[in-house]
Design an enzyme around this catalytic site. Structure first.
Site, PDB file in Angstrom:
ATOM      1  N   CYS A   1       8.476 -19.497  33.551  1.00 48.93           N
ATOM      2  CA  CYS A   1       9.632 -18.842  34.137  1.00 48.93           C
ATOM      3  C   CYS A   1      10.589 -18.604  33.529  1.00 48.93           C
ATOM      4  O   CYS A   1      10.769 -19.310  32.332  1.00 48.93           O
ATOM      5  CB  CYS A   1       9.884 -19.691  35.596  1.00 48.93           C
ATOM      6  SG  CYS A   1       8.323 -20.381  36.506  1.00 48.93           S
TER       7      CYS A   1
ATOM      8  N   ARG B   1       8.975 -13.473  30.977  1.00 46.95           N
ATOM      9  CA  ARG B   1       8.365 -14.770  31.154  1.00 46.95           C
ATOM     10  C   ARG B   1       7.819 -15.122  32.567  1.00 46.95           C
ATOM     11  O   ARG B   1       7.235 -15.905  33.151  1.00 46.95           O
ATOM     12  CB  ARG B   1       9.329 -15.882  31.188  1.00 46.95           C
ATOM     13  CG  ARG B   1      10.183 -16.067  29.618  1.00 46.95           C
ATOM     14  CD  ARG B   1      11.074 -17.067  29.569  1.00 46.95           C
ATOM     15  NE  ARG B   1      10.647 -18.414  29.706  1.00 46.95           N
ATOM     16  CZ  ARG B   1      10.052 -19.136  28.917  1.00 46.95           C
ATOM     17  NH1 ARG B   1       9.821 -18.551  27.761  1.00 46.95           N
ATOM     18  NH2 ARG B   1       9.776 -20.294  29.282  1.00 46.95           N
TER      19      ARG B   1
ATOM     20  N   TRP C   1       7.244 -17.083  37.402  1.00 43.88           N
ATOM     21  CA  TRP C   1       5.841 -16.867  37.325  1.00 43.88           C
ATOM     22  C   TRP C   1       5.016 -17.986  38.206  1.00 43.88           C
ATOM     23  O   TRP C   1       5.040 -19.154  37.855  1.00 43.88           O
ATOM     24  CB  TRP C   1       5.260 -17.177  36.107  1.00 43.88           C
ATOM     25  CG  TRP C   1       3.839 -16.678  35.914  1.00 43.88           C
ATOM     26  CD1 TRP C   1       2.910 -17.575  35.517  1.00 43.88           C
ATOM     27  CD2 TRP C   1       3.291 -15.318  35.762  1.00 43.88           C
ATOM     28  NE1 TRP C   1       1.752 -17.114  35.350  1.00 43.88           N
ATOM     29  CE2 TRP C   1       1.990 -15.835  35.254  1.00 43.88           C
ATOM     30  CE3 TRP C   1       3.599 -13.994  35.795  1.00 43.88           C
ATOM     31  CZ2 TRP C   1       1.131 -14.510  35.092  1.00 43.88           C
ATOM     32  CZ3 TRP C   1       2.916 -13.055  35.443  1.00 43.88           C
ATOM     33  CH2 TRP C   1       1.418 -13.319  35.070  1.00 43.88           C
TER      34      TRP C   1
ATOM     35  N   ASN D   1      11.471 -24.809  35.496  1.00 41.98           N
ATOM     36  CA  ASN D   1      10.441 -24.044  34.738  1.00 41.98           C
ATOM     37  C   ASN D   1       9.758 -25.191  34.304  1.00 41.98           C
ATOM     38  O   ASN D   1       9.800 -26.151  33.591  1.00 41.98           O
ATOM     39  CB  ASN D   1      11.009 -23.159  33.359  1.00 41.98           C
ATOM     40  CG  ASN D   1       9.755 -22.669  32.579  1.00 41.98           C
ATOM     41  OD1 ASN D   1       8.551 -22.563  33.221  1.00 41.98           O
ATOM     42  ND2 ASN D   1       9.734 -22.730  31.513  1.00 41.98           N
ATOM     43  N   GLY D   2       8.440 -25.215  34.808  1.00 42.91           N
ATOM     44  CA  GLY D   2       7.261 -26.349  34.471  1.00 42.91           C
ATOM     45  C   GLY D   2       6.375 -26.797  35.317  1.00 42.91           C
ATOM     46  O   GLY D   2       6.307 -26.047  36.671  1.00 42.91           O
TER      47      GLY D   2
ATOM     48  N   GLU E   1     -16.296 -12.685  21.096  1.00 46.91           N
ATOM     49  CA  GLU E   1     -14.758 -12.491  21.456  1.00 46.91           C
ATOM     50  C   GLU E   1     -14.216 -12.024  19.956  1.00 46.91           C
ATOM     51  O   GLU E   1     -13.336 -11.235  20.083  1.00 46.91           O
ATOM     52  CB  GLU E   1     -14.287 -13.763  22.176  1.00 46.91           C
ATOM     53  CG  GLU E   1     -12.986 -13.858  22.078  1.00 46.91           C
ATOM     54  CD  GLU E   1     -12.125 -12.763  22.996  1.00 46.91           C
ATOM     55  OE1 GLU E   1     -12.807 -11.907  23.633  1.00 46.91           O
ATOM     56  OE2 GLU E   1     -10.977 -12.638  22.968  1.00 46.91           O
TER      57      GLU E   1
ATOM     58  N   LYS F   1     -11.985  -8.898  19.770  1.00 44.65           N
ATOM     59  CA  LYS F   1     -10.375  -9.017  19.203  1.00 44.65           C
ATOM     60  C   LYS F   1     -10.162  -8.058  18.087  1.00 44.65           C
ATOM     61  O   LYS F   1      -9.292  -7.323  17.812  1.00 44.65           O
ATOM     62  CB  LYS F   1     -10.070 -10.326  18.853  1.00 44.65           C
ATOM     63  CG  LYS F   1      -9.832 -11.421  20.073  1.00 44.65           C
ATOM     64  CD  LYS F   1      -8.536 -11.071  20.593  1.00 44.65           C
ATOM     65  CE  LYS F   1      -8.608 -10.735  21.984  1.00 44.65           C
ATOM     66  NZ  LYS F   1      -9.365 -10.565  22.903  1.00 44.65           N
TER      67      LYS F   1
ATOM     68  N   GLU G   1     -10.511  -4.431  18.931  1.00 48.79           N
ATOM     69  CA  GLU G   1      -9.553  -3.523  19.969  1.00 48.79           C
ATOM     70  C   GLU G   1      -8.169  -3.630  19.422  1.00 48.79           C
ATOM     71  O   GLU G   1      -7.338  -2.796  19.775  1.00 48.79           O
ATOM     72  CB  GLU G   1      -9.296  -4.482  21.437  1.00 48.79           C
ATOM     73  CG  GLU G   1      -8.902  -5.821  21.325  1.00 48.79           C
ATOM     74  CD  GLU G   1      -8.993  -6.267  22.705  1.00 48.79           C
ATOM     75  OE1 GLU G   1      -8.677  -5.689  23.817  1.00 48.79           O
ATOM     76  OE2 GLU G   1      -9.287  -7.725  22.852  1.00 48.79           O
TER      77      GLU G   1
ATOM     78  N   HIS H   1     -33.771 -10.253  13.157  1.00 46.99           N
ATOM     79  CA  HIS H   1     -34.640  -9.063  14.090  1.00 46.99           C
ATOM     80  C   HIS H   1     -33.735  -8.060  13.981  1.00 46.99           C
ATOM     81  O   HIS H   1     -33.919  -7.301  14.883  1.00 46.99           O
ATOM     82  CB  HIS H   1     -34.614  -9.767  15.538  1.00 46.99           C
ATOM     83  CG  HIS H   1     -35.120 -10.894  15.613  1.00 46.99           C
ATOM     84  ND1 HIS H   1     -36.675 -11.255  15.703  1.00 46.99           N
ATOM     85  CD2 HIS H   1     -34.883 -12.328  15.834  1.00 46.99           C
ATOM     86  CE1 HIS H   1     -37.072 -12.343  15.841  1.00 46.99           C
ATOM     87  NE2 HIS H   1     -35.895 -13.291  15.915  1.00 46.99           N
TER      88      HIS H   1
ATOM     89  N   LYS I   1      -3.514  -3.145  29.756  1.00 45.46           N
ATOM     90  CA  LYS I   1      -3.603  -4.529  30.023  1.00 45.46           C
ATOM     91  C   LYS I   1      -4.306  -4.838  31.038  1.00 45.46           C
ATOM     92  O   LYS I   1      -5.183  -5.875  30.989  1.00 45.46           O
ATOM     93  CB  LYS I   1      -2.131  -5.148  29.891  1.00 45.46           C
ATOM     94  CG  LYS I   1      -1.914  -6.742  30.143  1.00 45.46           C
ATOM     95  CD  LYS I   1      -2.590  -7.313  29.111  1.00 45.46           C
ATOM     96  CE  LYS I   1      -2.995  -8.937  29.230  1.00 45.46           C
ATOM     97  NZ  LYS I   1      -3.741  -9.695  28.309  1.00 45.46           N
TER      98      LYS I   1
HETATM   99  C1  AGP Z   1      -8.959  -8.422  26.441  1.00 40.68           C
HETATM  100  O1  AGP Z   1      -8.575  -8.753  24.993  1.00 40.68           O
HETATM  101  C2  AGP Z   1      -9.171  -6.963  26.810  1.00 40.68           C
HETATM  102  N1  AGP Z   1      -7.844  -6.449  27.019  1.00 40.68           N
HETATM  103  C3  AGP Z   1      -9.788  -6.643  28.047  1.00 40.68           C
HETATM  104  O2  AGP Z   1     -11.439  -7.043  27.513  1.00 40.68           O
HETATM  105  C4  AGP Z   1      -9.647  -7.557  29.149  1.00 40.68           C
HETATM  106  O3  AGP Z   1     -10.241  -8.827  28.683  1.00 40.68           O
HETATM  107  C5  AGP Z   1     -10.682  -7.008  30.345  1.00 40.68           C
HETATM  108  O4  AGP Z   1     -10.173  -5.771  30.724  1.00 40.68           O
HETATM  109  C6  AGP Z   1     -10.678  -8.032  31.369  1.00 40.68           C
HETATM  110  O5  AGP Z   1      -9.384  -7.976  32.099  1.00 40.68           O
HETATM  111  P1  AGP Z   1      -9.054  -9.118  33.259  1.00 40.68           P
HETATM  112  O6  AGP Z   1      -9.240 -10.521  32.703  1.00 40.68           O
HETATM  113  O7  AGP Z   1      -7.649  -8.923  33.592  1.00 40.68           O
HETATM  114  O8  AGP Z   1      -9.975  -8.739  34.493  1.00 40.68           O
END
Ligand code: AGP
Length: 604
Positions: free
Chosen positions: A2, A27, A74, A98-99, A477, A481, A484, A500, A599
């Site tokens: 927060c 925050r 938050w 905050n905590g 993952e 990363k 993207e 394979h 996001k």
């Molecule tokens: C993750 O780095 C990406 N931005 C994306 O794959 C994200 O994880 C995915 O859209 C799922 O989002 P969510 O966890 O908010 O459901």
């Protein structure tokens, strides 16, 4: 996480507090409030939702007050609402926090015994009650605050107003950030530098255990034993943009470095003093025969790790599926299935629709989310929230590792009630979990090694990520990363799949990132690396500290501390996050807002 602000001095405080909260909205932004001291007493104005909802309310109540506190929330305990918004008041005490108070249930019961009724669901309000109770006993404000802090376990940054003490503010800090800006006969309090910088660059960083007493022309600091201590002011050279990111170049880097705190906040309030996992109101129904994890993107990869954790510990079959596939294929689901959805935002359209589909088919639903009261938790039977705070970078990092911690706790909890692990094994697992933040810190302190490695590969046109077992999802993952945020193609593969097909890709131009930690997959993975090396491939290995065998066969090597194999992903994910970050930063892509991405994918 927060945002806290405070002011006492010769100027009107309302606008100063509001402007400060605006600088801290990153925050937290699900509710906000301001309290200020007037001759008639302390006034409080609060709102749910964005900070901007507070502005018209403040304009309706103009005030000449020159001393006040503010908060942008938050939510961790208690849904976003006006009642749960800070500041919170009890008697003469009004405060913002905050905590996370780990023992708030126990303290809440104590208050009930003192016929004190709570007006909110927050852990914060409890602090106000105990300070007020101490004041009523005739203690000085300093003693009342100090004795209350001795009662609580957890993390806090507090700013406190006391009715009858005009122009004075008390502050306390323990693990959550709190800084004080020194002006001309005025002081500014804030969680972070951006809220202070427009008014002064002279900043005092409070230390853990500190209590501060502030008036316009004087400030005193006391340590945990109430001994007076000196805290030196520093001059901040940052510009505004850097300040908002806490001095980091990007929110993503800041959030990678916040992970130890996020794990601590996600875990600490869920392991009771007797060493039991208390996942809020979730109870695993004994008729559950299968767990079906649904998610998208990075959250799907945390689900894949969760499968290894939950199956290994609780011996319940776990299936993991992309939400977008699950929702359209007429899945075989019934009341003996627990649907476990994972979503940082809690708003992803495919996952939301998949949960609705599962509910129609009679499944029980548990969600893991980072946003309190978002849509998916709202329609789920149970929710285990991660306490990672707002994740601003589009590429998910701290939310991912917090999801892993939540999944691990679910695995241990389920194993404990199903009797598939011994008490000794449970204690060891929880001990290892509690040590993860410190091991994350250790890795983050070596981050410059990853930066050096990254610089060597910024011209590569593709990467292969390989690993086995519970680190295989980290290979996926890590590849995501990199893709993207750097726009370089990358692919994750189980190391055992090399022969394979993927091994045809190996040549001097294709770096192979491999997680080859000392677990029961080690020898097999080393064989795969030998195959890569024999074909001239470059190996970027992530190994266990002290493993010199891997050092001999890898081109570049990064070591992570040893931990329980099921917890390794919480550590091995950090180097792959940093590798993607540094390569992208060297390439100059928009790390926090990569092209074509959002996001939260709230559309199909
Ligand atoms: C993750 O780095 C990406 N931005 C994306 O794959 C994200 O994880 C995915 O859209 C799922 O989002 P969510 O966890 O908010 O459901």
């Amino acid at each position: 996480m927060c945002g806290i602000v405070g002011y006492t001095g010769n100027n009107k405080c309302i606008n100063l507090l509001y402007d400060g909260l605006e600088k801290l909205e990153y925050r937290g932004y699900d509710s906000a409030g301001i309290s200020f001291i007037e001759p008639s007493g302390i006034k409080t104005i609060k709102t749910q939702g964005k900070l901007s909802n507070l502005k018209p309310l403040l304009e309706k109540t103009p005030s000449g007050s020159s001393c006040g506190i503010g908060h942008t929330r938050w939510a961790t305990h208690g849904k976003p609402s006006v009642e749960n918004a800070h500041p919170h008041t009890s008697g003469k005490i009004t405060l913002v926090h905050n905590g996370i108070i780990e023992n708030y249930s126990e303290l809440k019961n104590q208050l009930a015994g003192m016929s004190r009724t709570l007006s909110s669901e927050t852990d914060t309000e409890i602090i106000a009650h105990f300070i007020d109770i101490n004041l009523e006993k005739g203690k000085t404000p300093l003693d009342a605050i100090h004795d209350t802090l001795n009662l609580i376990r957890g993390t806090w940054a507090l700013a406190i107003l006391i009715d009858g003490y005009p122009d004075q503010i008390w502050c306390a800090k323990n693990q959550s950030p709190l800084i004080i800006g020194a002006g001309e006969d005025e002081y500014f309090i804030a969680s972070d530098i951006p809220a202070i910088m427009p008014n002064t660059r002279n900043v005092i960083f409070m230390e853990d255990g500190d209590i501060a007493h502030i008036a316009p022309t004087e400030i005193s600091f006391y340590d945990i034993h109430l001994k007076t201590v000196r805290r030196v002011s520093q001059t901040i050279q940052w510009n505004g943009v850097t300040a908002e990111k806490g001095g980091y170049r990007h929110f993503m880097l800041k959030e990678i470095f916040e992970q130890p705190r996020c794990i601590l906040d996600t875990v600490s309030s869920r392991i009771s003093a007797s060493g039991n996992i208390t996942p809020e109101n979730f109870t695993l129904d004994e008729k559950i025969k299968k767990i079906h994890i649904i998610a998208c993107g990075t959250s799907y990869y945390s689900g894949l790790v969760g499968k290894y954790m939950i199956e290994e510990l609780a011996r319940i079959p776990v299936e993991v599926e992309f939400s977008s596939e699950f929702r359209y294929r007429n899945p075989i689901i019934d009341s003996s299935t627990l649907i476990l959805s994972i979503s940082q935002s809690g708003e992803t359209a495919d996952t939301l629709a998949a949960v609705k589909e599962a509910k129609k088919l009679g499944a029980q639903t548990l969600s893991i989310s980072n946003v309190i009261n978002s849509q998916i938790p709202r329609i789920s039977d149970y929710t285990l929230y991660t306490h990672a705070g707002p994740e601003i970078g589009v590429a998910s990092t701290k939310a991912f590792s917090s999801q892993l911690a939540a999944l691990f706790m679910i695995g241990v909890y389920a194993a404990d009630i199903r009797g598939t692990i011994t008490a000794e094994r449970k204690n060891q697992l929880l001990y290892d979990l509690k040590n993860i933040p410190a091991k994350m810190h250790h890795i983050l302190e070596q981050s410059s090694q990853i930066k050096v490695i990254a610089r060597r590969y910024i011209h590569s046109h593709g990467f292969l990520y390989i690993a086995r077992g519970m680190n295989y999802p980290i290979a996926l993952e890590g590849a995501l990363k990199l893709k993207e945020i750097s726009y370089i193609h990358a692919e994750g593969y189980p190391a055992g799949e090399m022969k394979h097909g993927p091994i045809a890709l190996i040549d001097e131009e294709l770096p192979v990132v491999s997680i080859v930690t000392r677990n029961n997959y080690y020898n097999k993975t080393m064989n795969n690396l030998e195959e890569v090396r024999a074909r001239g491939g470059k190996i970027i290995a992530i190994a266990t500290t002290g493993d010199m065998e891997t050092a001999d066969i890898s081109t570049d090597l990064f070591m992570v501390p040893e931990t329980d194999p099921l917890l390794e992903p919480l550590l091995t994910v950090i180097p792959v996050q940093l590798l993607a970050y540094f390569i992208s930063d060297f390439k100059g892509t928009d790390v926090d807002q990569p092209r074509n991405l959002a996001k939260s994918v709230t559309v199909e």
